[in-house]
Scaffold this active site. Sequence first.
Site, PDB file in Angstrom:
ATOM      1  N   ASP A  68      -6.613 -52.779  17.722  1.00  0.00           N
ATOM      2  CA  ASP A  68      -7.679 -51.843  18.009  1.00  0.00           C
ATOM      3  C   ASP A  68      -8.316 -51.688  19.318  1.00  0.00           C
ATOM      4  O   ASP A  68      -9.737 -51.626  19.225  1.00  0.00           O
ATOM      5  CB  ASP A  68      -8.774 -52.302  16.860  1.00  0.00           C
TER       6      ASP A  68
ATOM      7  N   LYS B 138      -5.304 -48.318   9.804  1.00  0.00           N
ATOM      8  CA  LYS B 138      -5.705 -49.440   8.791  1.00  0.00           C
ATOM      9  C   LYS B 138      -7.494 -48.932   8.471  1.00  0.00           C
ATOM     10  O   LYS B 138      -7.827 -48.166   9.459  1.00  0.00           O
ATOM     11  CB  LYS B 138      -5.882 -50.804   8.920  1.00  0.00           C
TER      12      LYS B 138
ATOM     13  N   CYS C 199     -11.112 -58.023  13.339  1.00  0.00           N
ATOM     14  CA  CYS C 199      -9.676 -57.819  13.188  1.00  0.00           C
ATOM     15  C   CYS C 199      -8.543 -58.642  13.660  1.00  0.00           C
ATOM     16  O   CYS C 199      -7.652 -58.902  12.839  1.00  0.00           O
ATOM     17  CB  CYS C 199      -9.760 -56.158  13.687  1.00  0.00           C
TER      18      CYS C 199
HETATM   19  C1  VGL Z   1     -13.352 -53.909  13.491  1.00  0.00           C
HETATM   20  C2  VGL Z   1     -15.391 -53.981  12.569  1.00  0.00           C
HETATM   21  C3  VGL Z   1     -15.311 -53.020  11.656  1.00  0.00           C
HETATM   22  C4  VGL Z   1     -12.304 -54.659  14.505  1.00  0.00           C
HETATM   23  C5  VGL Z   1     -13.357 -52.800  12.797  1.00  0.00           C
HETATM   24  O1  VGL Z   1     -11.502 -53.992  14.825  1.00  0.00           O
HETATM   25  O2  VGL Z   1     -12.617 -55.945  14.719  1.00  0.00           O
HETATM   26  N1  VGL Z   1     -14.629 -54.582  13.266  1.00  0.00           N
HETATM   27  N2  VGL Z   1     -14.056 -52.271  11.919  1.00  0.00           N
END
Ligand code: VGL
Length: 196
Positions: A8, A105, A150
């Site tokens: 991410d 995702k 994540c």
């Molecule tokens: C994430 C919160 C919501 C992350 C993704 O990438 O850690 N955290 N969505």
Amino acid sequence: MRALIVIDVQNDFCPGGKLAVSGGHEIIEPINSIMEYFDDVILTQDWHPHGHSSFASSHKLENFSIMDMYYGEQVLWPDHCVQGSSGAMFHEKLNTLRADLVIRKGSNSKIDSYSAFFENDKKTPTGLHGYLNARGVTDLTFVGLATDYCVAYSALDAARLNFKVSVDTGLCRAIDADGSLEKALTEMKLEKVNLI
Ligand code: VGL
Ligand code: ZN
């Protein structure tokens, strides 16, 4: 076979983004520079539809409050990584050309997906496990954002799936709300994740 899994590294998790992780941009160039040492490079991309159930705004509740969902407790986040938005794009400095696979995702509006392997019900697979097995990958190194969500959820699932797992904590940054970083690090140690 060894894979680097970059979690991410998207604009919304970097300074100026909707769910900015402090120092998120600092890890990008060092991540690029280690890609050459891996057989496979995999990028994940948080990819939510408008009105996703993990968004506080979808329930008219406060950001960072906790809600009971059919699959367990869910933190409610500011709207982030909305499909097609600039916040959902990879940070422009990230070397995406080297990626063998991009896995998206969180696309199912009813359920969040922190882990790159399973949605938050811990059952619905993303397909990453099958991909890694099919390519004979045994060793995984995780880097990216955010350490305590994540990255940790992905590394914990990977360890439970019997991969040999490392998290390069110097190439991760955390959200760290309410002790979430300490908790994630403790759980990873318990599951024999190698923290470097
Ligand atoms: C994430 C919160 C919501 C992350 C993704 O990438 O850690 N955290 N969505
Ligand atoms: Zn998300």
